[in-house]
Design a protein around this motif. Structure first.
Motif, PDB file in Angstrom:
ATOM      1  N   SER A  55      16.956  -6.511  -0.370  1.00 27.11           N
ATOM      2  CA  SER A  55      15.597  -6.801   0.098  1.00 27.11           C
ATOM      3  C   SER A  55      15.148  -5.825   1.174  1.00 27.11           C
ATOM      4  CB  SER A  55      15.519  -8.230   0.653  1.00 27.11           C
ATOM      5  OG  SER A  55      16.330  -8.378   1.807  1.00 27.11           O
ATOM      6  N   SER A  56      16.044  -4.927   1.596  1.00 27.95           N
ATOM      7  CA  SER A  56      15.704  -3.935   2.617  1.00 27.95           C
ATOM      8  C   SER A  56      15.179  -2.644   2.023  1.00 27.95           C
ATOM      9  CB  SER A  56      16.932  -3.632   3.489  1.00 27.95           C
ATOM     10  OG  SER A  56      17.399  -4.803   4.109  1.00 27.95           O
ATOM     11  N   ILE A  57      15.209  -2.524   0.716  1.00 27.81           N
ATOM     12  CA  ILE A  57      14.683  -1.322   0.064  1.00 27.81           C
ATOM     13  C   ILE A  57      13.170  -1.477  -0.042  1.00 27.81           C
ATOM     14  CG2 ILE A  57      14.746   0.128  -1.996  1.00 27.81           C
ATOM     15  CD1 ILE A  57      17.542  -0.964  -2.536  1.00 27.81           C
ATOM     16  N   MET A  58      12.430  -0.668   0.724  1.00 30.97           N
ATOM     17  CA  MET A  58      10.990  -0.839   0.854  1.00 30.97           C
ATOM     18  C   MET A  58      10.218   0.255   0.113  1.00 30.97           C
ATOM     19  SD  MET A  58      10.917  -3.559   2.408  1.00 30.97           S
ATOM     20  CE  MET A  58       9.141  -3.615   2.527  1.00 30.97           C
ATOM     21  N   PRO A  59       8.953   0.003  -0.196  1.00 25.84           N
ATOM     22  CA  PRO A  59       8.123   1.022  -0.871  1.00 25.84           C
ATOM     23  C   PRO A  59       7.951   2.257  -0.001  1.00 25.84           C
ATOM     24  CG  PRO A  59       7.099  -1.150  -0.989  1.00 25.84           C
ATOM     25  CD  PRO A  59       8.240  -1.272  -0.034  1.00 25.84           C
ATOM     26  N   ASP A  60       7.781   3.381  -0.656  1.00 26.68           N
ATOM     27  CA  ASP A  60       7.533   4.658   0.022  1.00 26.68           C
ATOM     28  C   ASP A  60       6.324   5.305  -0.645  1.00 26.68           C
ATOM     29  OD1 ASP A  60       7.506   7.069   1.281  1.00 26.68           O
ATOM     30  OD2 ASP A  60       9.439   7.761   0.535  1.00 26.68           O
ATOM     31  N   ILE A  61       5.188   5.246   0.000  1.00 27.80           N
ATOM     32  CA  ILE A  61       3.945   5.729  -0.591  1.00 27.80           C
ATOM     33  C   ILE A  61       4.017   7.216  -0.908  1.00 27.80           C
ATOM     34  CG2 ILE A  61       1.479   6.065  -0.178  1.00 27.80           C
ATOM     35  CD1 ILE A  61       1.500   3.545   1.504  1.00 27.80           C
ATOM     36  N   LEU A  62       4.588   7.989   0.008  1.00 27.61           N
ATOM     37  CA  LEU A  62       4.599   9.436  -0.171  1.00 27.61           C
ATOM     38  C   LEU A  62       5.427   9.857  -1.375  1.00 27.61           C
ATOM     39  CD1 LEU A  62       3.913  12.297   0.795  1.00 27.61           C
ATOM     40  CD2 LEU A  62       5.907  12.186   2.302  1.00 27.61           C
ATOM     41  N   HIS A  63       6.709   9.448  -1.414  1.00 24.40           N
ATOM     42  CA  HIS A  63       7.604   9.944  -2.454  1.00 24.40           C
ATOM     43  C   HIS A  63       7.533   9.136  -3.748  1.00 24.40           C
ATOM     44  CE1 HIS A  63       9.432  11.692   1.237  1.00 24.40           C
ATOM     45  NE2 HIS A  63       9.610  12.720   0.450  1.00 24.40           N
ATOM     46  N   GLN A  64       7.228   7.859  -3.650  1.00 27.97           N
ATOM     47  CA  GLN A  64       7.162   7.046  -4.862  1.00 27.97           C
ATOM     48  C   GLN A  64       5.813   7.155  -5.567  1.00 27.97           C
ATOM     49  OE1 GLN A  64       8.179   3.088  -3.692  1.00 27.97           O
ATOM     50  NE2 GLN A  64      10.391   3.477  -3.671  1.00 27.97           N
ATOM     51  N   ALA A 162      -4.255  -9.385  -5.423  1.00 30.16           N
ATOM     52  CA  ALA A 162      -4.619  -9.699  -6.808  1.00 30.16           C
ATOM     53  C   ALA A 162      -5.130  -8.460  -7.524  1.00 30.16           C
ATOM     54  CB  ALA A 162      -5.669 -10.810  -6.832  1.00 30.16           C
ATOM     55  N   HIS A 163      -5.925  -7.647  -6.830  1.00 28.57           N
ATOM     56  CA  HIS A 163      -6.387  -6.382  -7.420  1.00 28.57           C
ATOM     57  C   HIS A 163      -5.210  -5.440  -7.664  1.00 28.57           C
ATOM     58  CE1 HIS A 163     -10.606  -7.226  -7.322  1.00 28.57           C
ATOM     59  NE2 HIS A 163     -10.645  -7.406  -6.004  1.00 28.57           N
ATOM     60  N   LEU A 164      -4.262  -5.421  -6.756  1.00 30.45           N
ATOM     61  CA  LEU A 164      -3.073  -4.586  -6.920  1.00 30.45           C
ATOM     62  C   LEU A 164      -2.301  -4.990  -8.172  1.00 30.45           C
ATOM     63  CD1 LEU A 164      -1.521  -2.319  -5.343  1.00 30.45           C
ATOM     64  CD2 LEU A 164      -0.119  -4.137  -4.384  1.00 30.45           C
ATOM     65  N   GLN A 165      -2.129  -6.302  -8.362  1.00 26.08           N
ATOM     66  CA  GLN A 165      -1.425  -6.801  -9.538  1.00 26.08           C
ATOM     67  C   GLN A 165      -2.226  -6.525 -10.814  1.00 26.08           C
ATOM     68  OE1 GLN A 165       1.768  -8.327  -9.650  1.00 26.08           O
ATOM     69  NE2 GLN A 165       1.396  -7.829 -11.800  1.00 26.08           N
ATOM     70  N   SER A 166      -3.528  -6.685 -10.753  1.00 21.87           N
ATOM     71  CA  SER A 166      -4.367  -6.429 -11.926  1.00 21.87           C
ATOM     72  C   SER A 166      -4.274  -4.969 -12.365  1.00 21.87           C
ATOM     73  CB  SER A 166      -5.814  -6.801 -11.615  1.00 21.87           C
ATOM     74  OG  SER A 166      -6.664  -6.481 -12.694  1.00 21.87           O
ATOM     75  N   VAL A 192       8.503   4.247 -11.485  1.00 20.73           N
ATOM     76  CA  VAL A 192       7.520   3.412 -12.173  1.00 20.73           C
ATOM     77  C   VAL A 192       7.951   1.950 -12.108  1.00 20.73           C
ATOM     78  CG1 VAL A 192       6.450   2.916 -14.399  1.00 20.73           C
ATOM     79  CG2 VAL A 192       6.747   5.285 -13.656  1.00 20.73           C
ATOM     80  N   HIS A 193       9.258   1.710 -12.254  1.00 19.54           N
ATOM     81  CA  HIS A 193       9.761   0.332 -12.180  1.00 19.54           C
ATOM     82  C   HIS A 193       9.511  -0.278 -10.806  1.00 19.54           C
ATOM     83  CE1 HIS A 193      12.486  -3.093 -12.187  1.00 19.54           C
ATOM     84  NE2 HIS A 193      13.046  -2.592 -11.095  1.00 19.54           N
ATOM     85  N   PHE A 194       9.645   0.524  -9.749  1.00 23.46           N
ATOM     86  CA  PHE A 194       9.548  -0.027  -8.392  1.00 23.46           C
ATOM     87  C   PHE A 194       8.150  -0.553  -8.094  1.00 23.46           C
ATOM     88  CE2 PHE A 194       9.774  -0.378  -3.838  1.00 23.46           C
ATOM     89  CZ  PHE A 194      11.094  -0.692  -3.600  1.00 23.46           C
ATOM     90  N   LEU A 195       7.147  -0.169  -8.882  1.00 17.70           N
ATOM     91  CA  LEU A 195       5.803  -0.691  -8.668  1.00 17.70           C
ATOM     92  C   LEU A 195       5.784  -2.211  -8.773  1.00 17.70           C
ATOM     93  CD1 LEU A 195       3.652   1.871 -10.715  1.00 17.70           C
ATOM     94  CD2 LEU A 195       4.371   1.991  -8.325  1.00 17.70           C
ATOM     95  N   LEU A 196       6.710  -2.781  -9.544  1.00 22.06           N
ATOM     96  CA  LEU A 196       6.767  -4.235  -9.705  1.00 22.06           C
ATOM     97  C   LEU A 196       7.107  -4.947  -8.399  1.00 22.06           C
ATOM     98  CD1 LEU A 196       8.777  -4.398 -13.047  1.00 22.06           C
ATOM     99  CD2 LEU A 196       6.339  -4.872 -12.758  1.00 22.06           C
ATOM    100  N   HIS A 197       7.733  -4.246  -7.468  1.00 22.34           N
ATOM    101  CA  HIS A 197       8.212  -4.881  -6.245  1.00 22.34           C
ATOM    102  C   HIS A 197       7.271  -4.693  -5.060  1.00 22.34           C
ATOM    103  CE1 HIS A 197      12.088  -5.646  -8.174  1.00 22.34           C
ATOM    104  NE2 HIS A 197      12.068  -4.389  -8.611  1.00 22.34           N
ATOM    105  N   TYR A 198       6.135  -4.030  -5.263  1.00 23.90           N
ATOM    106  CA  TYR A 198       5.245  -3.746  -4.137  1.00 23.90           C
ATOM    107  C   TYR A 198       4.653  -5.017  -3.535  1.00 23.90           C
ATOM    108  CZ  TYR A 198       5.144   1.326  -3.847  1.00 23.90           C
ATOM    109  OH  TYR A 198       5.476   2.631  -3.609  1.00 23.90           O
ATOM    110  N   ILE A 199       4.153  -5.907  -4.376  1.00 21.99           N
ATOM    111  CA  ILE A 199       3.508  -7.118  -3.850  1.00 21.99           C
ATOM    112  C   ILE A 199       4.516  -7.979  -3.097  1.00 21.99           C
ATOM    113  CG2 ILE A 199       2.368  -9.260  -4.513  1.00 21.99           C
ATOM    114  CD1 ILE A 199       0.997  -7.777  -6.733  1.00 21.99           C
TER     115      ILE A 199
END
Length: 469
Positions: A55-64, A162-166, A192-199
């Motif tokens: 749960s400590s693996i967080m999104p990275d806007i720049l590289h991801q 909700a917009h992010l999920q849509s 691409v898979h990690f996008l599922l974990h952003y919300i």
């Protein structure tokens, strides 16, 4: 598969640690093989109390997102589909606009890619690809760009999530178009898979900007590179610490001064909604020059109608001998989005003449920018807020000028504009979410008008192919 939109249960740290130890002890472990673990003897987090490493693996806007999903994947797919030469041609064809980067040589010759280049391309990529790819490909492009923009918000609500999920759901519904076109064989891509974990990450740890590696990379310049360059390269660590301490003292005092200034009265330019030059740069411009150099062919009829309608007590009638004080640009000021990092936003609207080439100097094209102008046909009780454009029409601003003294005085300068077709009579293109408009050719109403500059809400960028000129 990583590219699917299905979700699975998060890994359990205790089970994973036990599987690693079983494998080390050469005991069979179905969990080790099922989770595709690597033989790590003792993970660094094994003895950390209350630690859930997964749960400590967080999104990275720049590289991801910027460098990964957009540049390495989406842009690469579209370039393969459309062709490198066509992509470059479309980038070169983009109209120049304040605050928008113009890739004069295309993007295939960019030597150093940074997050800034990726952001600049994301702002125009949807409109740029309109007409070059199918509607389904455009849906994929638009959904990923929308996802990137929503993910960058500095604060979130249930509506933004909700917009992010849509946006993500739209991508997964239409992504197979790249498989059918032969661009991809699968979407088994970790980023691409990690996008599922952003919300989930945003709800548990806060907005993504707090975990963006773009911040420490930028701070490395401020706190390491600049500090080292300020030293004499001898005993530089001590000098760097001293330099940083002094910089912090200056920054603290600057922050206090800015805080104190914000307690004062709001500046006039914010109250008025615009800013313009105090001293007119082009005083006494003739009507003939306005018509020829600025292309304002209907200036005199439009100005005559404005005087008749708004200045009924004026004894003078406009004629070809009148002269006008003309400005080169107008700055529109309005409140920025609530989820951003700035309170006010500024748009520049230019009415600048071109310059012919002289000797070795290249010529400069004229700039007559477009803007959202209050629609005169929309009732006052249907006006939107300062950021809304639902009550506006798109127009090209040709001339910004002051009312000549013989006609009286007005609290605001004026602008000569040329209308585009109304937005209220059109529906956004479902593929790109943009309006397709063209210069107005109405017969019953004039296609040019004079308006007060406070009726101009904000600048508007027209994309060739979406907004036909």
């Amino acid at each position: 598969m990583l590219g699917d939109d299905g979700r699975c249960e998060p890994r359990d740290p205790d089970e994973t640690l036990q599987a690693l130890r079983d494998h080390q002890a050469q005991r069979s472990s179905l969990h080790f093989d099922a989770e595709r673990l690597r033989p790590v003897d003792e993970p660094f987090w094994a003895n950390l109390p209350h630690c859930d490493i997964f749960s400590s693996i967080m999104p990275d806007i720049l590289h991801q997102l910027h460098k990964g999903v957009f540049k390495d994947h989406l842009l690469s797919w579209c370039t393969t589909l459309v062709g490198e030469d066509e992509i470059d041609r479309r980038f070169r064809a983009m109209a120049d606009f304040p605050g928008l980067r113009h890739f004069r040589n295309g993007i295939s010759h960019v030597s150093q890619w940074t997050g800034r280049e990726h952001k600049e391309m994301q702002r125009i990529i949807v409109g740029l690809l309109a007409g070059a790819v199918s509607a389904e490909v455009l849906m994929v492009v638009r959904s990923l760009v929308d996802f990137i923009y929503y993910a960058q918000l500095q604060s979130h609500t249930d509506t933004t999530l909700a917009h992010l999920q849509s946006s993500l759901d739209t991508f997964h519904r239409h992504k197979d178009v790249f498989v059918r076109l032969g661009i991809r064989e699968h979407f088994n891509i970790p980023k691409v898979h990690f996008l599922l974990h952003y919300i989930e990450a945003i709800r548990s740890h806060g907005s993504c900007d707090g975990f963006n590696t773009e911040l420490p990379e930028r701070l490395h310049i401020d706190y390491a590179k600049q500090a080292y360059r300020a030293s004499n390269r001898r005993n530089y660590l001590e000098q760097m610490v001293t330099w940083l301490a002094r910089q912090e003292a200056v920054d603290l005092h600057t922050s206090y001064v800015r805080w104190y200034q914000k307690q004062a009265i709001i500046p006039d330019w914010r109250r008025a909604g615009y800013a313009i030059a105090k001293n007119c740069p082009l005083p006494g411009t003739s009507l003939e020059r306005i018509e020829s150099a600025y292309g304002a062919t209907e200036f005199l009829p439009a100005f005559t109608e404005f005087v008749r309608t708004n200045l009924p007590e004026c004894r003078f009638k406009p004629n070809r001998m009148d002269r006008f004080d003309v400005y080169k640009k107008l700055t529109i000021v309005y409140r920025a989005a609530a989820h951003g990092d700035i309170a006010w936003h500024k748009d520049r609207i230019r009415t600048v003449l071109g310059k012919a080439s002289r000797g070795t100097k290249k010529g400069v094209a004229a700039h007559f920018d477009t803007a959202f102008v209050v629609d005169p046909d929309v009732p006052i009780d249907q006006r939107g807020d300062s950021r809304s454009v639902s009550d506006t029409r798109v127009a090209r601003v040709r001339v910004i000028f002051d009312l000549p003294q013989q006609f009286g005085s007005l609290p605001h300068p004026l602008a000569y504009i040329e209308w585009y077709t109304p937005l209220r009579t059109k529906v956004p293109d479902p593929r790109v979410g943009l309006y397709q408009i063209s210069p107005s050719t109405q017969r019953r109403r004039p296609n040019a008008a004079i308006v007060r500059v406070d009726q101009i809400k904000r600048a508007c960028h027209l994309i060739p192919g979406v907004a036909r000129r």
